[in-house]
Scaffold this motif. Sequence first.
Motif: not given
Length: 881
Positions: A348-359
């Motif tokens: 359904r979705r691909v999500e990202f966590r923890g990338n505080t600097k990288t877009k």
Amino acid sequence: MQRLALFIASIALTTVVMAESFRVTDIRVDGLQRVSAGSVFAALPVRIGDYMDTVEIQDASRALFTTGYFSDIEIGRDEGVLVITVTERPAISEIVLEGNKAIKTEDLMKGLQDNGLSEGQIFKRVTLEGLGSELQRQYVAQGRYSASVKTEVIDLPRNQVKLQITIDEGSVASIEHINLVGNTSFSDEDLLELFELRTTGWLSWITSDNKYAREKLTGDIERLESFYMDRGYLKFTMPSTQVSVSPDKESVYITINIAEGEVFKVGKVELAGDPVLPEDQIRRLVLMREGQTFSQVLMTTTSDYITKRLGNEGYTFAEVKGIPEVNAETGLVDITFFIDPGKRAYVRRVEFRGNTKTKDEVLRREMRQMESASAASIAIENSKVRLERLGFFKEVVVETKEVPGTSDQVDVEYTVEEQPSGSIGASVGFAQGTGLVLGANIQQNNWLGTGKRVGFSVNTSQYQQVYSFNYTDPYFTVDGVSRGFSVFYRATDFSKINVASYSTNTYGANLNFGYPISEVERIGFGIGYTNMLIETGSSAVQEIKRSPNLYEGLAPRYITESNLAILTGLVDQAGLNPGIGPAPDLDFSELLDSPENTLNNPDGFIDANGDQFDSFPFTLSWAKSTLNRGQLATRGASQNLSLEFSVPGSDMEFYKLRYSGQYFQPVYKDFTLRFRADLGYADAYGNTNGLPFFEHFYSGGFGSVRGFKRNTLGPRSTPAASYRTVTIGAQDSNSDGKYDTFDTGYLLCETSKDVIYKTGAEVCLQDKAVAQVFGSDDLPFGGNVLIEGSIELLFPLPFIEDQRMLQTAFFIDSGNVFNTECGFYQQNCFDVDLSRMSASYGIGLTWISGFGPLTFSLSRPFQYNPEDEIETFQFSLGTAF
């Protein structure tokens, strides 16, 4: 039971028993200090207007005790008013822990809090006593049988208490003996090698492998069982395991009883359930064959392979279970792999966590698992690996989550932990061999989180000044075609870094492109322009500029050593200073010799090609990488092959072919072998006379062969020299009887002398003018062939939990530089000869810190050539702020 008895006693002693019910007109609570009246009324099952009798009073008392706030409760009646008098339990004002080292204070405090004991909470003695017993059990599980936990409750004013918990951890009991009973097929030594626990050895003070712990013993027993099960002992059992402690609680004795049973072979291998895929494809994943010895690990591995194969087809929740059917009479095991693919799952979705600097878009373009597509295990894992290879993240974790309310949808979540990927602002550093580095720079491999590489620098060191700008977009197109360009100016004095004395001023620009040809391979090409000016002084080595040369204004006249002796005798006879009248002219022209080619020394590179060049270098490259990380990799391999050549018609025409590769091979747990190789070959073509010396390969130092000074391996240059001059005639120009005008010529060598070409030496070759060496002793000059290699054993540092930014290794380095066209006087210059390889061994450490990379090595050469320069300790460090 104690709590129930206390409750009954409390009811019997404090409850006013009323034979008749009454109507509650009001409720009054006495004795409250910290607990609010609202909390009491919320727990009380009585409201104004209710009728109460003995049963309701008991229920009300029970409800208030259940809150845990009170140690005593009295319920009475004042006509229609229900009067409740309470005694609150004390509150915890402070918790003090003393004596704990093996278990951190934070962990103990968290355990207390989870059990309802924390500052500000209501104190419950029974909870404290239970927790003390639990702590005692935890220490026993660590092998600390002599540990003790004492708790003290100190009363404080205002109904508060202080909890004092004093811990005596004692010492971990050492294992004195491990006894295996019943093993006949394998020796004690072979089986005990499987154990993490060991008896005391000479390294036990470091490894602590002789310290008993229940968890370690459980793991050892599981490994022992797996060992037998993987070798066909399906009936293997361990009837009993005894752990005995000595009276002083300092020693542990372990006895494990073993019943091996018989070895079983594989019978039939069947597939059951719903394989979904064609049976022949599934069969190819089965690792077990009829007649081979049964192995549990092969059975479980087969299940994993089939599960992953189904996962690649979108069956994310597939389950495959190997079911052995043992026939004790035949000694065979029939194995059935039951396959339940479940429903095909879609992302359904691909999500990202923890990338505080990288877009997000930088991470998303590395995805090989697309949204709305069927979930493929290999695509999800491949996406994770691609994120790790970026070098932007310390760690990448992927998790597949079911979507609530559905049976065929999942969300894929990638959690990353950022790490430094460059430096911004001012920089200062120090590297052995290059000295202090100062400057202003912006160098980011992840510019503003876009994944683009941008760099601008104004740096200076003792040997180099650099002004440069570079830019690379790794996704110039959506297909992953990269484009980059750079402009630069560089002034370098190579004499400061153990290279022959010369300096260069260079400026230029480059444009390059890269094309992906697979998930792990790229090809690239680049074109550039370079303008270089070479500057040399009078001490320039002979390979760069011809030396010696004729003296300006001095006629090329020569005299042999024998004729010089005759001339000296004639001068003595004539008398140099008669004192009266004009001195006779001394003309010894008949003694002079004029051999041909006496001064025809070989041209240096600048003599033959000039000192300023316009070049158009073109580069082709191929790279393949399966490394698991962009920095400090621990598995996989990488290879890089490049060909650089100057476009025909350039002022310099040459080519350089270079290969570099590395391979990681895990050997045991966190121990990994790393193999590295660097090879290079270069030469000139067309009108260029020899490979430009500033394109030579060099060897020695970090990234090359540690244990030797930077760039000092391989061929040496020939120091500059000057011709020896002598007086070959004299005149008395003013007729005062004294010679005041002298003729000078060159001294010709009649017989060669065996001399080493070093500073201060006199070089005499037959029929050649005598020369005196005055330049610096031979300096590293490099060559056109490079051969280097190393073997490293990567290992984790003890006592450090987070090893992700550290890499330590025992290493053996070997390498050298050779030259296929050595000069006549060059020292340490050889054509390719592997017996001339220099080598060292030692230990190295690299730390990717917030201040930049820090690298250290301590090494000792064990094979070297006479001219090699040894350097035992080497380091490089830097910082950005």
